[in-house]
Structures are given as structure tokens and as C-alpha cells.
Design an enzyme around this catalytic site. Structure first.
Site, PDB file in Angstrom:
ATOM      1  N   CYS A 144       0.823  -1.215   0.000  1.00  0.00           N
ATOM      2  CA  CYS A 144       0.000   0.000   0.000  1.00  0.00           C
ATOM      3  C   CYS A 144       0.857   1.266   0.000  1.00  0.00           C
ATOM      4  O   CYS A 144       0.657   2.166  -0.828  1.00  0.00           O
ATOM      5  CB  CYS A 144      -0.960  -0.021   1.185  1.00  0.00           C
ATOM      6  SG  CYS A 144      -0.182  -0.472   2.756  1.00  0.00           S
TER       7      CYS A 144
HETATM    8  N1  LIG Z   1      -4.445  -4.375   4.872  1.00  0.00           N
HETATM    9  C1  LIG Z   1      -3.899  -3.658   3.894  1.00  0.00           C
HETATM   10  O1  LIG Z   1      -4.159  -2.452   3.766  1.00  0.00           O
HETATM   11  C2  LIG Z   1      -2.964  -4.311   2.932  1.00  0.00           C
HETATM   12  C3  LIG Z   1      -2.589  -5.624   3.057  1.00  0.00           C
HETATM   13  N2  LIG Z   1      -1.727  -6.192   2.133  1.00  0.00           N
HETATM   14  C4  LIG Z   1      -1.330  -7.585   2.248  1.00  0.00           C
HETATM   15  O2  LIG Z   1      -2.433  -8.423   1.921  1.00  0.00           O
HETATM   16  C5  LIG Z   1      -2.384  -9.631   2.670  1.00  0.00           C
HETATM   17  C6  LIG Z   1      -3.691  -9.733   3.474  1.00  0.00           C
HETATM   18  O3  LIG Z   1      -3.751  -8.607   4.341  1.00  0.00           O
HETATM   19  P1  LIG Z   1      -5.015  -8.317   5.255  1.00  0.00           P
HETATM   20  O4  LIG Z   1      -6.238  -8.664   4.537  1.00  0.00           O
HETATM   21  O5  LIG Z   1      -4.834  -6.956   5.782  1.00  0.00           O
HETATM   22  O6  LIG Z   1      -4.740  -9.380   6.437  1.00  0.00           O
HETATM   23  P2  LIG Z   1      -5.786  -9.942   7.516  1.00  0.00           P
HETATM   24  O7  LIG Z   1      -4.965 -10.287   8.702  1.00  0.00           O
HETATM   25  O8  LIG Z   1      -6.925  -9.012   7.679  1.00  0.00           O
HETATM   26  O9  LIG Z   1      -6.330 -11.276   6.830  1.00  0.00           O
HETATM   27  C7  LIG Z   1      -5.476 -12.354   6.578  1.00  0.00           C
HETATM   28  C8  LIG Z   1      -6.215 -13.517   5.960  1.00  0.00           C
HETATM   29  O10 LIG Z   1      -5.297 -14.603   5.873  1.00  0.00           O
HETATM   30  C9  LIG Z   1      -5.767 -15.690   6.699  1.00  0.00           C
HETATM   31  N3  LIG Z   1      -4.621 -16.272   7.396  1.00  0.00           N
HETATM   32  C10 LIG Z   1      -3.913 -15.737   8.415  1.00  0.00           C
HETATM   33  N4  LIG Z   1      -2.893 -16.545   8.759  1.00  0.00           N
HETATM   34  C11 LIG Z   1      -2.969 -17.612   7.938  1.00  0.00           C
HETATM   35  C12 LIG Z   1      -2.208 -18.816   7.805  1.00  0.00           C
HETATM   36  N5  LIG Z   1      -1.147 -19.049   8.582  1.00  0.00           N
HETATM   37  N6  LIG Z   1      -2.584 -19.683   6.863  1.00  0.00           N
HETATM   38  C13 LIG Z   1      -3.639 -19.470   6.064  1.00  0.00           C
HETATM   39  N7  LIG Z   1      -4.420 -18.363   6.164  1.00  0.00           N
HETATM   40  C14 LIG Z   1      -4.080 -17.450   7.074  1.00  0.00           C
HETATM   41  C15 LIG Z   1      -6.750 -15.094   7.656  1.00  0.00           C
HETATM   42  O11 LIG Z   1      -7.628 -16.125   8.010  1.00  0.00           O
HETATM   43  P3  LIG Z   1      -8.283 -16.275   9.442  1.00  0.00           P
HETATM   44  O12 LIG Z   1      -9.608 -15.561   9.320  1.00  0.00           O
HETATM   45  O13 LIG Z   1      -8.432 -17.721   9.609  1.00  0.00           O
HETATM   46  O14 LIG Z   1      -7.331 -15.628  10.418  1.00  0.00           O
HETATM   47  C16 LIG Z   1      -7.390 -14.021   6.788  1.00  0.00           C
HETATM   48  O15 LIG Z   1      -8.347 -14.588   5.914  1.00  0.00           O
HETATM   49  C17 LIG Z   1      -1.158  -9.528   3.574  1.00  0.00           C
HETATM   50  O16 LIG Z   1      -0.078 -10.189   2.966  1.00  0.00           O
HETATM   51  C18 LIG Z   1      -0.919  -8.034   3.651  1.00  0.00           C
HETATM   52  O17 LIG Z   1       0.404  -7.740   3.926  1.00  0.00           O
HETATM   53  C19 LIG Z   1      -1.285  -5.483   1.064  1.00  0.00           C
HETATM   54  C20 LIG Z   1      -1.626  -4.182   0.891  1.00  0.00           C
HETATM   55  C21 LIG Z   1      -2.468  -3.478   1.833  1.00  0.00           C
HETATM   56  C1  LIG Z   2      -0.868   0.453   9.225  1.00  0.00           C
HETATM   57  C2  LIG Z   2       0.023  -0.717   8.955  1.00  0.00           C
HETATM   58  O1  LIG Z   2       0.452  -1.410   9.872  1.00  0.00           O
HETATM   59  N1  LIG Z   2       0.333  -0.970   7.682  1.00  0.00           N
HETATM   60  C3  LIG Z   2       1.161  -2.075   7.278  1.00  0.00           C
HETATM   61  C4  LIG Z   2       1.411  -2.084   5.789  1.00  0.00           C
HETATM   62  C5  LIG Z   2       0.316  -2.652   4.990  1.00  0.00           C
HETATM   63  C6  LIG Z   2       0.629  -4.012   4.390  1.00  0.00           C
HETATM   64  O2  LIG Z   2      -0.041  -4.941   4.706  1.00  0.00           O
HETATM   65  O3  LIG Z   2       1.635  -4.140   3.533  1.00  0.00           O
HETATM   66  P1  LIG Z   2       2.316  -5.521   3.059  1.00  0.00           P
HETATM   67  O4  LIG Z   2       1.414  -6.188   2.120  1.00  0.00           O
HETATM   68  O5  LIG Z   2       3.562  -5.150   2.392  1.00  0.00           O
HETATM   69  O6  LIG Z   2       2.616  -6.354   4.270  1.00  0.00           O
HETATM   70  C7  LIG Z   2       2.550  -2.007   7.897  1.00  0.00           C
HETATM   71  O7  LIG Z   2       3.067  -0.912   8.082  1.00  0.00           O
HETATM   72  O8  LIG Z   2       3.125  -3.068   8.075  1.00  0.00           O
END
Ligand SMILES: NC(=O)C1=CN([C@@H]2O[C@H](COP(=O)(O)OP(=O)(O)OC[C@H]3O[C@@H](n4cnc5c(N)ncnc54)[C@H](OP(=O)(O)O)[C@@H]3O)[C@@H](O)[C@H]2O)C=CC1
Ligand SMILES: CC(=O)N[C@@H](CCC(=O)OP(=O)(O)O)C(=O)O
Length: 338
Positions: A144
């Protein structure tokens, strides 16, 4: 198109479900997660075909679909990507697993879960790599913060206009940290509070920013400081940089307008306007404003929704490119103002 969302119970997974359930070309939606229950936001999807039904991850192999989004933590996505790619499913991974060269990844994240796939992955910054994205089998959807940073500075980097140090000061809402329970993300820790973190070149998005920036300009240094701000969605970045030439704000704005005139999600704001996160919440839009201070430094301000253009929105934009659709398909949205 039939589409799977793996990790549908997380923040980015849920945002993917929201966007894909409104997408005119998606006829089947399969949701997978570790749990075997229903998603707890299923009320949003009452009456829709899939109705929030979640399948366990070990059933991934039993269903047929054209695209799969991996919305899993880094280290986990890589464990599922290989099998999907081998089946001919086009994969869009939202984690960091395929964003960096192998050696850089392992320095910042540890051992790679699928090193053999790193070479075939295409970095999914849609506006810059659309030609490669169209034919890719595996997309590394950008982080992000890097999405906001790169779209704000690359137009100057590719014209060799930058020199010295780029200071990138960014604030993110709490959904950026994901949905799993962490003490520092409790309401009592976050509400009415504003704090920096990852200060001093230690945030793992720094190598991602530098890796892409270095394709366009060398010898630049990036100082990146993220902050956590008590709102749900949004990133607001303020970037300070020095130019090699003395350009006016009007000349700068023209560079950006020319660069992005075919990119409907990038909005270069007219003089007098500054980006606000509420204007991009729920959208795939990127707002960019260009200003100069009297000493000559350029100040670029940029706003995205971390779950939109910073994650799920850009991922759907990439799916559209890979499927030969208009990149805005299912993504035209002005957001919610109040
Ligand atoms: N949030 C953001 O703004 C952004 C996130 N990302 C990336 O996107 C990905 C998802 O992020 P986000 O949606 O925020 O994360 P969340 O923690 O909100 O969700 C993670 C998901 O992965 C599942 N999960 C967690 N641990 C495991 C595991 N060991 N094995 C299988 N499934 C698992 C969770 O399932 P359960 O419900 O069972 O815990 C849930 O469905 C990450 O890699 C993050 O870094 C990228 C850009 C922006
Ligand atoms: C507010 C906050 O904690 N933001 C996350 C970045 C978002 C993210 O999930 O990025 P990746 O997909 O690269 O892990 C952080 O700083 O780690």
C-alpha cells in the site's frame, strides 16, 4: 469469469469480495479461508449467490476457476501460488511474497516459500507495468505505501529530474495492519492517538520502493517514515524532494497530466486543491497534488485507500488487464463523501 478469493475473512479479502460481487464479468465467486464457517460480514452479502459461504483451504484443488486472489500473510501466499499457477489459474497475490528479487526478499522477510516462482512474477503497479501484467500468470500486487509513493514520484524519476534525498512521510489507517488481534491495535491504543512506527529505515516497504525507483533513477536516497492514524481506511503521503531543474508547479503538473492522461484512476489535482483520504475511501482512485515551497523543494501530497488502490482495488484492476477488459470494469466509484 470464475474467481477465487483465498483469505476472504481478512480485510483485503473482504474488500475483494465486495468489489468482485459487483463486477459485471464475474459469474462465480469462491471464497476460501483457514476457518470452515461463514464470514462474519455475511449480512452484507445476503441474497447474493455465494452468500458468504467459506470453504476450507484444502478444498482449493476441488474447484475450477480462472483467477485466484491470494489475500494471505506473506510467507503463506507463496505456499499456495505454485499449485494454482501449475493448474493454469491466473494468480494475483496481495502479499509481499513476489514483489522483490529473491535475495532482497530473504534479507527482509526470511526464507522464501516458493523461490522458483519469483522470476515469473510481474510487479502489479498497473499504471507502469500494464503490458507485462496483461500476459502475466502471477502478479505481485504492490504494497500500500509503495503504491502511493511510486505513483507520486516515478513521473519525475523517469524524466531524470530528481536528485538527493526523497523524504516520504506517510500516514495509514488501521486496516493497513490487517485483522488479526494485536495489542497495539486495540481501540484503547489507537483512538485519539497518532504515532510513528518503523522509523529509521527499518520498514519492509522501503526496499520495495527503492527496488522499483532504481529502475528509473539511480543515486537517490529514500527516507520513509510511516505513521498510524486513528481512522479505518486511507493513506495520506507527504513527499519532499529536490529537482535538478527549476520547474514551476504548473510545469510539474503538466508532466503528471501528460504521464497519466490515459490512466483513469490517477487524478492530478488543480492548483488550490489538496488530497484528502475521505475522497478516495472505497475507491481505486489516487489523488496527487504538486506544490513548491519558497526554498525550491517540491512537496507532493498523495491519497489512496489502502484497501482500494493499495490492495484489493489495484488487484481487481490487474485482473481486468489480464482478462483483456477495460481496466475500470467494476471499479468506477466516486466513494462515500460523508
Ligand atoms: N491491509 C492492507 O491495507 C494491505 C494488506 N496487504 C497484504 O495483503 C495480505 C492480506 O492482508 P489483510 O487482509 O490486511 O490481512 P488480515 O490479517 O486481515 O487477513 C489475513 C487472511 O489470511 C488468513 N490467514 C492468516 N494466517 C494464515 C495462515 N497461517 N494460513 C492461512 N491463512 C491465514 C486469515 O484467516 P483467518 O480468518 O483464519 O485468520 C485471513 O483470511 C497480507 O499479505 C498483507 O500484507 C497489502 C496491501 C495493503
Ligand atoms: C498500518 C500498517 O500497519 N500498515 C502495514 C502495511 C500494509 C501491508 O499490509 O503491507 P504488506 O502487504 O507489504 O505487508 C505495515 O506498516 O506493516
Amino acid at each position: 469469469m470464475k474467481v477465487a478469493v483465498v483469505g476472504a475473512t481478512g480485510y483485503t479479502g473482504a474488500e475483494l469480495v465486495r468489489l468482485l460481487s459487483m463486477h459485471p464479468k464475474v459469474s462465480g465467486l469462491f471464497l476460501f479461508s483457514r476457518g470452515d464457517g461463514e464470514i462474519d460480514f455475511r449480512q452484507n452479502f445476503l441474497g447474493l449467490d455465494f452468500a458468504g459461504k467459506i470453504k476450507p483451504l484444502d478444498e482449493l484443488a476441488k474447484e475450477e476457476f480462472d483467477f485466484s486472489f491470494l489475500a494471505l500473510p506473506h510467507g503463506e501466499s507463496g505456499r499456495y501460488a505454485g499449485e494454482l499457477v501449475r493448474r493454469g489459474v491466473k494468480v494475483i497475490d496481495l502479499s509481499a511474497d513476489f514483489r522483490l528479487p529473491l535475495a532482497v526478499y530473504e534479507k527482509w522477510y526470511g526464507p522464501h516459500p516458493a523461490p522458483e516462482l519469483v522470476e515469473i512474477a510481474v510487479y502489479g503497479l498497473s499504471e507502469y507495468f500494464s503490458e507485462k501484467i496483461k500476459t502475466a500468470r502471477l502478479i505481485a500486487n504492490p504494497g500500500c505505501y509503495p503504491t502511493a509513493f511510486l505513483l507520486a514520484v516515478l513521473p519525475l524519476a523517469e524524466k531524470d529530474l530528481l536528485q538527493g534525498v526523497i523524504i516520504s512521510d506517510m500516514k495509514s489507517g488501521v486496516t493497513g495492519a490487517g485483522r488479526s488481534a494485536k495489542r497495539e491495535m486495540l481501540f484503547g491504543e489507537v483512538a485519539e492517538n497518532f504515532r510513528p512506527y518503523g522509523v529509521g529505515g527499518v520498514h519492509r516497504h522501503l526496499p520495495e520502493m527503492e527496488n522499483i525507483l532504481n529502475n528509473y533513477a539511480q543515486g537517490l536516497r529514500v527516507i520513509f517514515t510511516p505513521h498510524l492514524i486513528p481512522m479505518k481506511r486511507g493513506i495520506l503521503g507527504t513527499i519532499y524532494l529536490d529537482l535538478k531543474q527549476n520547474l514551476s508547479t504548473e510545469e510539474l503538473r503538466k508532466i503528471y497530466l501528460n504521464k497519466f492522461h490515459d490512466n483513469p484512476f490517477i487524478k492530478i489535482l488543480p492548483e488550490g486543491y489538496l488530497p484528502e483520504t475521505r475522497a478516495v475511501a472505497g475507491t481505486n482512485n489516487v489523488l496527487i497534488a504538486l506544490n513548491k515551497e519558497p526554498g525550491g523543494k517540491v512537496i507532493i501530497t498523495v491519497a489512496i485507500d489502502n484497501l482500494g488502490k493499495g490492495a484489493a482495488g489495484q488487484a481487481v484492476q490487474n485482473m481486468n488487464l489480464m482478462a483483456g477488459l477495460d481496466e475500470t470494469c467494476g471499479l468506477k466509484n466516486t466513494g462515500i463523501y460523508f
